[in-house]
Design an enzyme around this catalytic site. Structure first.
Site, PDB file in Angstrom:
ATOM      1  N   CYS A  68       0.910  -1.345  -0.115  1.00 29.80           N
ATOM      2  CA  CYS A  68       0.073   0.097   0.017  1.00 29.80           C
ATOM      3  C   CYS A  68       0.692   1.366  -0.092  1.00 29.80           C
ATOM      4  O   CYS A  68       0.279   2.334  -0.167  1.00 29.80           O
ATOM      5  CB  CYS A  68      -0.882  -0.086   1.215  1.00 29.80           C
ATOM      6  SG  CYS A  68      -1.991  -1.438   1.112  1.00 29.80           S
TER       7      CYS A  68
ATOM      8  N   HIS B 106      -9.699   3.199  -1.735  1.00 26.81           N
ATOM      9  CA  HIS B 106      -8.098   2.781  -1.663  1.00 26.81           C
ATOM     10  C   HIS B 106      -7.501   2.010  -2.703  1.00 26.81           C
ATOM     11  O   HIS B 106      -7.504   0.830  -2.706  1.00 26.81           O
ATOM     12  CB  HIS B 106      -8.020   2.038  -0.247  1.00 26.81           C
ATOM     13  CG  HIS B 106      -6.429   1.526   0.281  1.00 26.81           C
ATOM     14  ND1 HIS B 106      -5.236   1.996  -0.342  1.00 26.81           N
ATOM     15  CD2 HIS B 106      -6.085   0.573   0.997  1.00 26.81           C
ATOM     16  CE1 HIS B 106      -4.368   1.550   0.185  1.00 26.81           C
ATOM     17  NE2 HIS B 106      -4.860   0.813   0.851  1.00 26.81           N
TER      18      HIS B 106
ATOM     19  N   CYS C 256     -14.150  -0.426   7.216  1.00 29.83           N
ATOM     20  CA  CYS C 256     -13.019  -1.085   6.122  1.00 29.83           C
ATOM     21  C   CYS C 256     -13.001  -0.097   5.070  1.00 29.83           C
ATOM     22  O   CYS C 256     -13.825   0.263   4.624  1.00 29.83           O
ATOM     23  CB  CYS C 256     -13.341  -2.273   5.504  1.00 29.83           C
ATOM     24  SG  CYS C 256     -13.715  -3.401   7.279  1.00 29.83           S
ATOM     25  N   SER C 257     -11.678   0.106   4.594  1.00 33.03           N
ATOM     26  CA  SER C 257     -11.564   0.913   3.325  1.00 33.03           C
ATOM     27  C   SER C 257     -12.149   0.318   2.310  1.00 33.03           C
ATOM     28  O   SER C 257     -12.310  -0.880   1.956  1.00 33.03           O
ATOM     29  CB  SER C 257     -10.065   1.121   3.000  1.00 33.03           C
ATOM     30  OG  SER C 257      -9.335   0.073   2.945  1.00 33.03           O
TER      31      SER C 257
END
Ligand SMILES: [Zn+2]
Lengths: 381, 142
Positions: free
Chosen positions: A81, A329, A201-202
């Site tokens: 990430c 994301h 949660c993304s």
């Protein structure tokens, strides 16, 4: 050593683009960043491209096939990430080293839906749900539970992070979602891995972001200092040894080490920072990083979310873009998208979500495994 | 030969030891330089960098619950809910596994609570050759 500046930067609106190719998605941000500073691909001396899903497929070169095959060097990088931030940092280093005066950095990802994490793998039988959980929501739930164990942080406090970031994203047209999620909605959403509900949660989305970096001499030569943003620190760390490493990835130590180095390099303190885009891959993670980045004292993160200090209008607004939780994301794009967000505030161009008078901003990402990248950005006055 | 293999369950991970004439246990690899403990064999110590210093050591069957998560959604085919737990074993070593024989309710699970390691069939999971497996689990201890 020259200073390095962002002169052009942009991102596409994050979403789901299953019918487009990764180079197409990346090219769109690259062209937006070039247009932002009025430069052309022929002006770029190198391209640094971050992408995870097609890490072995020369995405950077395929972007040039879309926007201009000028023969410049291309570096493709993958770092979980932290991929986008790593590409940006490679570009920054080339400017600092004096090798180039003008470079392009692109981060792009096409995600698909679903749960991220290790299914156990290896030989024998599946280990998921047998030796605990390797799913990302559970891994970050466990990381957050350390804070709960030490300081009594509650499910409600973790949930408030998500309420805040979803609210912020209603002011950001480039976020995946523009939907308010009140506290009850967040807490009553499907429980994925306690204490992370689905809204904590993304969001897996597709997206891209890009930046044009220049040396100081070049910025002046081009007359672009007016909207330029100074990169006053760029720091990366990997995770130092911790005794629970083998079963519990540590996102704290690498962030703390990177933050300390970044403050030193930029010559600023945490109290000078006007806004922060940090790695809220899960609501639990944001709470940890308030303390890891020295935005509050040890054990005060629960108070920081309760008091509104980290909300737009508060003492140190965090993730005014909506963060990974609501902006979305796209792994390889995230590290440049958060630099776009901070740069936009420093330029005073963030519209309804503008952090008034922002002069110094910080971005932070964590790639589990682990890679931490922090950038400190400053308004040019 | 294959019938014999199928008859005797295999350990779920290489560091779970199933002696023929003794009780199962979790094996750690301890660095003689810095005392760091690892699960599974490795060439060198990632804490201090020493090489050839790791020695097999039997880890305790008792410990304390460091943290947990209650997993309600997992990969397809995995039964939920279950409690994913990280346990610090007495005397050193940290292990991750399922916490069983407790309600999957955050109110019922306390950080730091004493737990013991128990060994049992791996939830009926078999590999492609039909072998059964023994796994380790944690359960509340008094
Ligand atoms: Zn050692």
């Amino acid at each position: 050593m020259t200073d390095a500046y962002v002169v052009g930067i942009d991102m596409i609106k994050f979403g789901r683009f299953p019918d487009r190719t990764v180079p197409e998605i990346g090219s769109e941000a690259a062209l937006l960043a070039l247009a932002d500073c009025g430069l052309k691909i022929q002006d770029m001396e190198a391209l640094y491209c971050g992408n995870l899903g097609q890490a072995n497929a020369m995405v950077g070169q395929r972007i040039l096939q879309e926007i201009g095959q000028t023969g410049i060097p291309v570096v493709n990088c993958a770092n979980a990430c932290a991929t986008g931030a790593t590409a940006f940092r490679e570009g920054w280093m080339s400017i600092k080293a004096g090798v180039y005066d003008t470079v392009l950095c692109v981060g792009v990802e096409q995600m698909g839906k679903g749960l991220l994490g290790g299914a156990g793998g290896g030989s024998g039988i599946p280990k998921e749900g047998l030796l605990g959980s390797g799913t990302m929501p559970a891994v970050f739930a466990e990381a957050g539970q350390e804070h709960a164990s030490k300081y009594g942080t509650t499910f409600e406090q973790f949930a408030k992070v998500s309420v805040k970031n979803h609210h912020h994203s209603t002011l950001n047209p480039k976020a995946m979602y523009q939907i308010e999620t009140p506290l009850e909605t967040v807490m009553n959403a499907e429980m994925i891995a306690y204490p992370n509900t689905k809204l904590m949660c993304s969001v897996n989305v597709d997206g891209s972001a890009a930046a044009v970096l220049c040396s100081e001499k070049k910025v002046r030569e081009l007359g672009l200092m007016g909207r330029a943003v100074k990169v006053s620190a760029s720091v990366m760390t990997s995770d130092p040894w911790q005794e629970r490493d083998l079963v519990m990835p540590d996102v704290n130590s690498c962030t703390r080490q990177a933050a300390a180095k970044a403050f030193e390099m930029a010559g600023v303190g945490a109290s000078d920072v006007d806004l922060v885009e940090l790695h809220d891959c899960f609501a639990t993670a944001e709470i940890l990083h308030y303390e890891n980045l020295s935005l509050c004292g040890e054990g005060e993160a629960g108070h920081m979310i309760d008091s509104g200090d980290s909300a737009l209008g508060g003492r140190c607004p965090v993730n005014v873009s909506g963060g990974l939780l609501s902006k979305g994301h796209p792994l390889g794009a995230t590290g440049i998208a958060n630099i776009y967000e901070v740069s936009t505030h420093l330029r005073g161009e963030a519209g309804k979500r503008q952090v008034e008078g922002a002069k110094v901003g910080m971005t932070h990402v964590i790639g589990l495994g682990s890679a931490c990248a922090i950038h400190v950005l400053e308004k040019v006055s | 030969m294959s019938e014999e293999n199928a008859a005797r369950p295999l350990p779920v991970v290489p560091y779970l030891k199933l002696p023929e004439d003794g009780d199962p246990y979790i094996e750690g690899q301890k660095c003689s330089e810095c005392s760091a403990i690892y699960l599974g064999e490795r060439g060198g110590c990632s804490k201090c960098g020493a090489r050839g210093t790791l020695q097999a050591t039997k880890l305790s069957n008792r410990g304390k619950l460091h943290v947990f998560s209650i997993v309600h959604r997992s990969f397809p085919g995995i039964e939920v809910p279950y409690v994913s737990a990280i346990v610090d074993l007495d005397g050193g070593g940290t292990v991750k596994g399922n916490l069983i024989n407790i309600e999957p309710d955050p109110e019922k699970i306390q950080f730091g609570m004493p737990v013991e390691v128990v060994y049992a069939d791996a939830l009926g999971r078999k590999d492609k050759d039909g072998n059964s497996y023994i796994s380790y689990f944690f359960q509340p201890a008094s």
